[in-house]
Design an enzyme around this catalytic site. Structure first.
Site, PDB file in Angstrom:
ATOM      1  N   THR A 127      -9.384  -4.839  -0.340  1.00 24.70           N
ATOM      2  CA  THR A 127      -9.569  -6.131   0.292  1.00 24.70           C
ATOM      3  C   THR A 127      -9.990  -5.970   1.735  1.00 24.70           C
ATOM      4  O   THR A 127     -10.771  -6.724   2.252  1.00 24.70           O
ATOM      5  CB  THR A 127      -8.278  -6.952   0.230  1.00 24.70           C
ATOM      6  OG1 THR A 127      -7.780  -6.839  -1.071  1.00 24.70           O
ATOM      7  CG2 THR A 127      -8.543  -8.392   0.547  1.00 24.70           C
ATOM      8  N   ASP A 144       0.368  -4.612   6.579  1.00 26.47           N
ATOM      9  CA  ASP A 144      -0.603  -5.633   6.176  1.00 26.47           C
ATOM     10  C   ASP A 144      -0.526  -5.895   4.684  1.00 26.47           C
ATOM     11  O   ASP A 144       0.059  -5.123   3.938  1.00 26.47           O
ATOM     12  CB  ASP A 144      -2.016  -5.145   6.506  1.00 26.47           C
ATOM     13  CG  ASP A 144      -2.362  -3.904   5.704  1.00 26.47           C
ATOM     14  OD1 ASP A 144      -1.481  -3.032   5.564  1.00 26.47           O
ATOM     15  OD2 ASP A 144      -3.487  -3.794   5.212  1.00 26.47           O
ATOM     16  N   GLU A 145      -1.163  -6.973   4.278  1.00 27.89           N
ATOM     17  CA  GLU A 145      -1.431  -7.254   2.864  1.00 27.89           C
ATOM     18  C   GLU A 145      -0.226  -6.983   1.968  1.00 27.89           C
ATOM     19  O   GLU A 145      -0.353  -6.298   0.958  1.00 27.89           O
ATOM     20  CB  GLU A 145      -2.573  -6.366   2.356  1.00 27.89           C
ATOM     21  CG  GLU A 145      -3.918  -6.768   2.867  1.00 27.89           C
ATOM     22  CD  GLU A 145      -5.045  -6.023   2.156  1.00 27.89           C
ATOM     23  OE1 GLU A 145      -5.997  -6.680   1.772  1.00 27.89           O
ATOM     24  OE2 GLU A 145      -4.952  -4.792   1.979  1.00 27.89           O
ATOM     25  N   VAL A 146       0.925  -7.504   2.327  1.00 24.64           N
ATOM     26  CA  VAL A 146       2.071  -7.282   1.455  1.00 24.64           C
ATOM     27  C   VAL A 146       1.923  -8.189   0.243  1.00 24.64           C
ATOM     28  O   VAL A 146       1.686  -9.390   0.365  1.00 24.64           O
ATOM     29  CB  VAL A 146       3.389  -7.556   2.185  1.00 24.64           C
ATOM     30  CG1 VAL A 146       4.554  -7.207   1.283  1.00 24.64           C
ATOM     31  CG2 VAL A 146       3.438  -6.748   3.468  1.00 24.64           C
ATOM     32  N   HIS A 204       0.839  -1.208   0.000  1.00 26.29           N
ATOM     33  CA  HIS A 204       0.000   0.000   0.000  1.00 26.29           C
ATOM     34  C   HIS A 204       0.874   1.259   0.000  1.00 26.29           C
ATOM     35  O   HIS A 204       0.507   2.265   0.600  1.00 26.29           O
ATOM     36  CB  HIS A 204      -0.910   0.023   1.235  1.00 26.29           C
ATOM     37  CG  HIS A 204      -1.986  -1.017   1.195  1.00 26.29           C
ATOM     38  ND1 HIS A 204      -3.174  -0.828   0.554  1.00 26.29           N
ATOM     39  CD2 HIS A 204      -2.031  -2.274   1.712  1.00 26.29           C
ATOM     40  CE1 HIS A 204      -3.929  -1.923   0.684  1.00 26.29           C
ATOM     41  NE2 HIS A 204      -3.252  -2.804   1.374  1.00 26.29           N
TER      42      HIS A 204
END
Ligand SMILES: *[C@@H]1O[C@H](CO)[C@@H](O)[C@H](O)[C@H]1NC(C)=O
Ligand SMILES: *[C@@H]1O[C@H](CO)[C@@H](O)[C@H](O)[C@H]1NC(C)=O
Ligand SMILES: *[C@@H]1O[C@H](CO)[C@@H](O)[C@H](O)[C@H]1NC(C)=O
Ligand SMILES: *[C@@H]1O[C@H](CO)[C@@H](O)[C@H](O)[C@H]1NC(C)=O
Ligand SMILES: *[C@@H]1O[C@H](CO)[C@@H](O)[C@H](O)[C@H]1NC(C)=O
Ligand SMILES: *[C@@H]1O[C@H](CO)[C@@H](O)[C@H](O)[C@H]1NC(C)=O
Ligand SMILES: *[C@@H]1O[C@H](CO)[C@@H](O)[C@H](O)[C@H]1NC(C)=O
Length: 623
Positions: free
Chosen positions: A622, A354-356, A286
């Site tokens: 997501t 998060d969410e790498v 992000h």
């Protein structure tokens, strides 16, 4: 105020079978009219002036007193404490919204409310696990000596919460249009110390005045943390003091920037309302917004298998993540993080993590070289390398940190002051587990947590979806009392992919109020049923309208005269007498949505369309 005539006319033009439950509603001014076709609403009506969130102990009395807006005083035992002085000013205003409303000549008058704060003045709210930190008692008594009001708090923050409750108890009685207040005793304290709301200013920029409205309305719901997801892939609107070209290149336009002055105004506005502002600078995923000014800090992906900086849609863009192999990334982050303390006064910062999105790193020969050098066998190890280095950097700053749950899920060692934010749930992806299992495991591992999984208020459905938010309880998981004590609270999230200044406030309120009551008041097992809460929430919605926030409806009917926009001039509108055309339209549309109020909305577990992506394919939306 609703005129009697309005009701009569409106009623006779409604040709379908209508059961009208008419009640007098309080602080929301005026009459709130519920309309239900075919079936009466379940539950019980709340008396006028019922507060939201529900106080812990509330002794009610049928005795009533009145207030005279021209003479009523709120006084405090603290001299020169700005937080309290400004709050008194604010709450005098909020208590007496109502134009031509007056004291009730037939009732004894409450002349003053005396506020005492045991611990003296304070300027900056912080995370405090002591339940007395925001507790208060509020008493309106009537004796032979007269009527008196007192509000006792341990801290100024408890004083603010009590003033809010006081302003909600005062209501306007029809038809005389007079202020009334019941003799009352309230003893109140929050259930959780962290009661947050996430707003996202990267997917869409939110103008400063909207953020101030958000803060004001948060205080009316006793929320105390603004989690400011300030930057993301899409844009970087934060003007850094030391790297001003980040917003120069990263913001949508120079107009879509929060200058240092704007940020400080927002932090200051929040502070006066007892709200902490915690900015989130999410990395290493992000993070495309960081790359606009610093392209060399991002890993070039090899989408075509051989060329640096090529995308592979829909799997990854040309640049996705910060480059964990580049030492300059860590130097930059250290400087950037240390500088934040100058602008944000809270003791916590949100580090994201998060969410790498691993396929991009996996496509890069540079990353593979790095893996070989460190004997890493999986790209996940590279992510872990980054996470550990960055958390070490954070420990060099005076800031404590919150992260999304991802690194804690993997057993990453964290400072004991850190907080993991639980966002995953099987409703977002079948690859995830239920949020309760994550909370159980993380608290078992000793992490402090806050819960968001069941409060994704950016996902909208038809009908009363606030009931799902109301029925979620962050300690509703299998665990010991020690584990439950590690739950610091939760946050409602308003991700911004489909939200900007046009729809933020109506989408937010009163849906986020459901989470606010759960976080402030008793656990779900002791709470009123949703059917009973609905009436009080509808009052609260009308109260927010009355205070100028366009909160959306939750039941059929109307809020006295407080709907927006109200025609105030006949220049472009026909005269106020309702034109026949409007009513016909109301009738035909009235048939259809009748099920909205009586049918329970689909369960929270129903995934929203944009929520069904795989965890690993992450990216915007997501969460
Ligand atoms: C306030 O008093 C009125 C009149 O006695 C009563 O109907 C109402 O239920 C009371 N409200 C509360 C909140 O106790
Ligand atoms: C409250 O504040 C608003 C906005 O500043 C102002 O327009 C209004 O007159 C005030 N009302 C009272 C009763 O002070
Ligand atoms: C309460 O406040 C009023 C108005 O400021 C003051 O006259 C009165 O003495 C105070 N009463 C108490 C018990 O502090
Ligand atoms: C932004 O400023 C930094 C120095 O702080 C500089 O290294 C970088 O090249 C600048 N970025 C652009 C796109 O000019
Ligand atoms: C990687 O493994 C080799 C062989 O076992 C060892 O000699 C080397 O020190 C290791 N390197 C790192 C960074 O752990
Ligand atoms: C963290 O550890 C320190 C020292 O080991 C201790 O004093 C403190 O109470 C701990 N804090 C939490 C939140 O567990
Ligand atoms: C999710 O992952 C599965 C297996 O990796 C894949 O077949 C499917 O297309 C993915 N779905 C989405 C929405 O990306």
């Amino acid at each position: 105020m609703a005129r009697e005539g309005d009701t009569g006319c409106w009623c006779c033009c409604w040709r379908v079978l209508v059961v009208m439950l008419v009640m007098m509603v309080g602080a929301a001014s005026a009459k709130l009219i519920y309309v239900e076709e075919n079936l009466p609403l379940p539950g019980e009506e709340s008396p006028p002036g019922s507060p939201w969130p529900l106080p812990r102990e509330w002794s009610q009395s049928p005795l009533q007193v009145t207030l005279d807006p021209t003479t009523f005083i709120i006084s405090a035992d603290l001299l020169g404490c700005n937080v309290i002085d400004y709050a008194i000013h604010r709450y005098l205003n909020l208590t007496f919204i109502g134009g031509d409303t007056k004291a009730d000549v037939g009732l004894p008058v409450l002349p003053f409310l005396n506020v005492t704060v045991a611990s003296g003045c304070d300027h900056t709210p912080h995370l405090n696990l002591d339940p007395n930190y925001e507790s208060y008692t509020l008493e309106i008594t009537q004796t032979e000596e007269g009527v008196s009001g007192r509000l006792d708090a341990h801290t100024v923050w408890g004083g603010l919460r009590g003033l809010e409750t006081f302003s909600q108890l005062v209501h306007i009685a029809e038809p005389d249009n007079v202020y009334r207040l019941n003799v009352t005793k309230i003893k109140d304290a929050p259930r959780f110390p962290h009661r947050g709301l996430l707003v996202d200013t990267a997917r869409h920029f939110l103008p400063k005045n909207i953020l101030l409205d958000v803060l004001d309305s948060m205080a009316w719901n006793k929320l105390n943390v603004l989690h400011w997801h300030i930057v993301d892939d899409q844009s970087f609107p934060y003007e850094s003091r030391i790297f001003p070209n980040m917003s120069l290149y990263g913001a949508y336009t120079p107009r879509h920037v929060y200058t240092q002055g704007d940020v400080m105004d927002i932090v200051e506005f929040a502070r006066y309302r007892g709200i902490r502002v915690i900015p989130e600078f999410d990395t290493p995923g992000h993070a495309q917004g960081f790359g606009k000014a610093f392209p060399h800090l991002l890993t070039p992906c090899y989408g075509d298998g051989k060329t640096a900086g090529t995308p592979k849609y829909p799997f990854h863009a040309a640049y996705e993540n910060l480059d964990p192999t580049n030492p300059q990334v860590y130097d930059f982050l250290k400087a950037f993080l240390v500088d934040l303390k100058h602008t944000f006064v809270d003791g916590y910062i949100h580090m994201g993590l998060d969410e790498v999105f691993l396929p991009c790193w996996n496509s890069s020969p540079v990353v593979h070289e790095f893996m070989a050098k460190h004997n890493y066998t999986e790209v996940r190890d590279v992510e872990q390398h980054y996470v550990e280095k960055v958390l070490e950097l954070a420990e060099l700053t005076p800031l404590n940190y919150i992260t999304w749950q991802d690194p804690a899920d993997r057993g990453t060692k964290m400072q004991n002051t850190s907080v993991a934010q639980v966002w995953k749930d099987v409703s977002l992806s079948s690859k995830m587990r239920g949020w309760r299992e994550y909370v159980r495991d993380l608290t078992e591992a000793g992490h402090q947590v806050i819960v968001s999984s069941c409060w994704y208020i950016n996902y909208i459905t038809y009908g009363q979806d606030w009931k799902n938010f109301y029925k979620c309880d962050p300690t509703d998981f299998q665990g010991t009392p020690q584990q439950k004590a590690l739950v610091l609270g939760g946050e409602a999230t308003m991700w911004g992919e489909y939200v900007d200044a046009t729809n933020l406030l109506p989408r937010l309120w009163p849906r986020a109020s459901a989470a606010a009551e759960r976080l402030w008041s008793v656990p779900l097992s002791e709470a009123p049923s949703v059917d009973i809460a609905a009436y009080r929430l509808d009052q609260h919605r009308c109260r927010m309208l009355r205070r100028g926030i366009p909160a959306q409806p939750i039941l059929n009917g109307y809020c006295g005269e407080w709907e927006v926009p109200q025609p105030t001039t006949s220049a472009t509108n026909p005269p106020a007498e309702a034109p026949a055309g409007d009513q016909t339209q109301g009738e035909s549309q009235g048939d259809q949505p009748s099920s909205a109020a009586t049918t329970v909305a689909p369960p929270a577990a129903t995934p929203a369309p944009e929520a069904t992506q795989n965890e690993s394919t992450g990216g915007a939306g997501t969460r």
